[in-house]
Design a protein around this motif. Sequence first.
Motif, mmCIF file in Angstrom:
data_model
loop_
_atom_site.group_PDB
_atom_site.id
_atom_site.type_symbol
_atom_site.label_atom_id
_atom_site.label_comp_id
_atom_site.label_asym_id
_atom_site.label_seq_id
_atom_site.Cartn_x
_atom_site.Cartn_y
_atom_site.Cartn_z
ATOM 1 N N LEU A 31 0.831 -1.213 0.000
ATOM 2 C CA LEU A 31 0.000 0.000 0.000
ATOM 3 C C LEU A 31 0.864 1.261 0.000
ATOM 4 N N LEU A 32 1.940 1.261 0.780
ATOM 5 C CA LEU A 32 2.838 2.419 0.805
ATOM 6 C C LEU A 32 3.457 2.665 -0.562
ATOM 7 N N HIS A 33 3.819 1.606 -1.236
ATOM 8 C CA HIS A 33 4.401 1.746 -2.579
ATOM 9 C C HIS A 33 3.379 2.365 -3.538
ATOM 10 N N ILE A 34 2.149 1.902 -3.466
ATOM 11 C CA ILE A 34 1.090 2.433 -4.331
ATOM 12 C C ILE A 34 0.804 3.891 -3.986
ATOM 13 N N ILE A 35 0.677 4.190 -2.704
ATOM 14 C CA ILE A 35 0.358 5.551 -2.261
ATOM 15 C C ILE A 35 1.441 6.536 -2.676
ATOM 16 N N SER A 36 2.688 6.089 -2.723
ATOM 17 C CA SER A 36 3.797 7.004 -3.054
ATOM 18 C C SER A 36 3.661 7.603 -4.450
ATOM 19 N N TYR A 37 2.860 7.006 -5.323
ATOM 20 C CA TYR A 37 2.666 7.520 -6.675
ATOM 21 C C TYR A 37 1.452 8.443 -6.790
ATOM 22 N N LEU A 38 0.715 8.642 -5.701
ATOM 23 C CA LEU A 38 -0.460 9.519 -5.738
ATOM 24 C C LEU A 38 -0.052 10.981 -5.672
ATOM 25 N N ASP A 39 -0.929 11.856 -6.149
ATOM 26 C CA ASP A 39 -0.738 13.294 -5.986
ATOM 27 C C ASP A 39 -0.933 13.650 -4.521
ATOM 28 N N LEU A 40 -0.361 14.778 -4.102
ATOM 29 C CA LEU A 40 -0.455 15.197 -2.708
ATOM 30 C C LEU A 40 -1.908 15.366 -2.258
ATOM 31 N N GLU A 41 -2.754 15.904 -3.136
ATOM 32 C CA GLU A 41 -4.162 16.094 -2.786
ATOM 33 C C GLU A 41 -4.839 14.754 -2.552
ATOM 34 N N ASP A 42 -4.475 13.761 -3.364
ATOM 35 C CA ASP A 42 -5.057 12.427 -3.210
ATOM 36 C C ASP A 42 -4.575 11.759 -1.925
ATOM 37 N N ILE A 43 -3.321 11.978 -1.569
ATOM 38 C CA ILE A 43 -2.803 11.431 -0.306
ATOM 39 C C ILE A 43 -3.551 12.055 0.867
ATOM 40 N N ALA A 44 -3.777 13.369 0.793
ATOM 41 C CA ALA A 44 -4.524 14.047 1.858
ATOM 42 C C ALA A 44 -5.945 13.491 1.962
ATOM 43 N N SER A 45 -6.592 13.261 0.841
ATOM 44 C CA SER A 45 -7.952 12.702 0.849
ATOM 45 C C SER A 45 -7.957 11.270 1.374
ATOM 46 N N LEU A 46 -6.996 10.467 0.927
ATOM 47 C CA LEU A 46 -6.909 9.076 1.351
ATOM 48 C C LEU A 46 -6.681 8.973 2.858
ATOM 49 N N SER A 47 -5.909 9.894 3.410
ATOM 50 C CA SER A 47 -5.610 9.851 4.845
ATOM 51 C C SER A 47 -6.858 10.046 5.703
ATOM 52 N N GLN A 48 -7.920 10.571 5.116
ATOM 53 C CA GLN A 48 -9.148 10.825 5.870
ATOM 54 C C GLN A 48 -10.153 9.677 5.770
ATOM 55 N N THR A 49 -9.813 8.599 5.060
ATOM 56 C CA THR A 49 -10.778 7.522 4.851
ATOM 57 C C THR A 49 -10.821 6.500 5.979
ATOM 58 N N SER A 50 -9.695 6.255 6.638
ATOM 59 C CA SER A 50 -9.667 5.270 7.732
ATOM 60 C C SER A 50 -8.436 5.515 8.593
ATOM 61 N N ARG A 51 -8.441 4.904 9.769
ATOM 62 C CA ARG A 51 -7.271 5.038 10.654
ATOM 63 C C ARG A 51 -6.034 4.421 10.022
ATOM 64 N N ARG A 52 -6.243 3.284 9.367
ATOM 65 C CA ARG A 52 -5.102 2.612 8.737
ATOM 66 C C ARG A 52 -4.469 3.500 7.671
ATOM 67 N N PHE A 53 -5.298 4.103 6.804
ATOM 68 C CA PHE A 53 -4.748 4.951 5.755
ATOM 69 C C PHE A 53 -4.185 6.252 6.334
ATOM 70 N N ALA A 54 -4.766 6.761 7.402
ATOM 71 C CA ALA A 54 -4.202 7.955 8.041
ATOM 72 C C ALA A 54 -2.791 7.652 8.547
ATOM 73 N N LYS A 55 -2.635 6.500 9.178
ATOM 74 C CA LYS A 55 -1.319 6.102 9.690
ATOM 75 C C LYS A 55 -0.322 5.916 8.541
ATOM 76 N N LEU A 56 -0.773 5.252 7.477
ATOM 77 C CA LEU A 56 0.119 5.032 6.328
ATOM 78 C C LEU A 56 0.494 6.343 5.647
ATOM 79 N N CYS A 57 -0.478 7.243 5.490
ATOM 80 C CA CYS A 57 -0.226 8.509 4.784
ATOM 81 C C CYS A 57 0.661 9.457 5.586
#
Length: 188
Positions: A102-128
């Motif tokens: 997941l970290l490898h995949i997230i590293s290719y996202l735009d910053l805005e998408d990372i910010a949005s993804l971090s708000q979806t769950s605790r797991r993604f917030a921690k990863l982001c």
Amino acid sequence: MASWLPETLFEIVGQGRAPSKDYYQLVVTRSQVIFRWWKISLRSEYRSTKPGEVKENHEYFLENANLQVQVALIFGGRILDYISNLCRGKFDYLERLSDTLLLHIISYLDLEDIASLSQTSRRFAKLCMSDTLWEQIVRLACDNITSDMRALALDIGWRQIFFTNKLQLQRQLRRRKQNRKPTGAPVI
């Protein structure tokens, strides 16, 4: 897609709420929900109690309100919702991916998408917010990462390195080098 799933879809163990010391296990396979318990008690009437087990197919589990209440009391409503979805055939494939992938995949996202993804769950917030992710992002953005930059990242974090402008970063690196230089010879 479901054929790619392992035989055991989910497994969790837990202990009953105080003052109970009973242990519980919940296993969801492709075809069954298995609920096991072990009574742990100092009271004489429960000392000879044998472990118990209930096996239900997915359909019967969804109809068994008593078992669902037990699961919710021991493991919480979130776990009950998750296994109910598994029994309905609603699989969360993202939940099954490792953090590394997941970290490898997230590293290719735009910053805005990372910010949005971090708000979806605790797991993604921690990863982001993780240093591992931001180190990957910095490595993708920079041609050369010096040992001084790595050392500074250990102090302030890779995310801070990424969001610090180049001039400020150079100042921080210069200050860091000056603080490490030995001062003049001691006066005798």
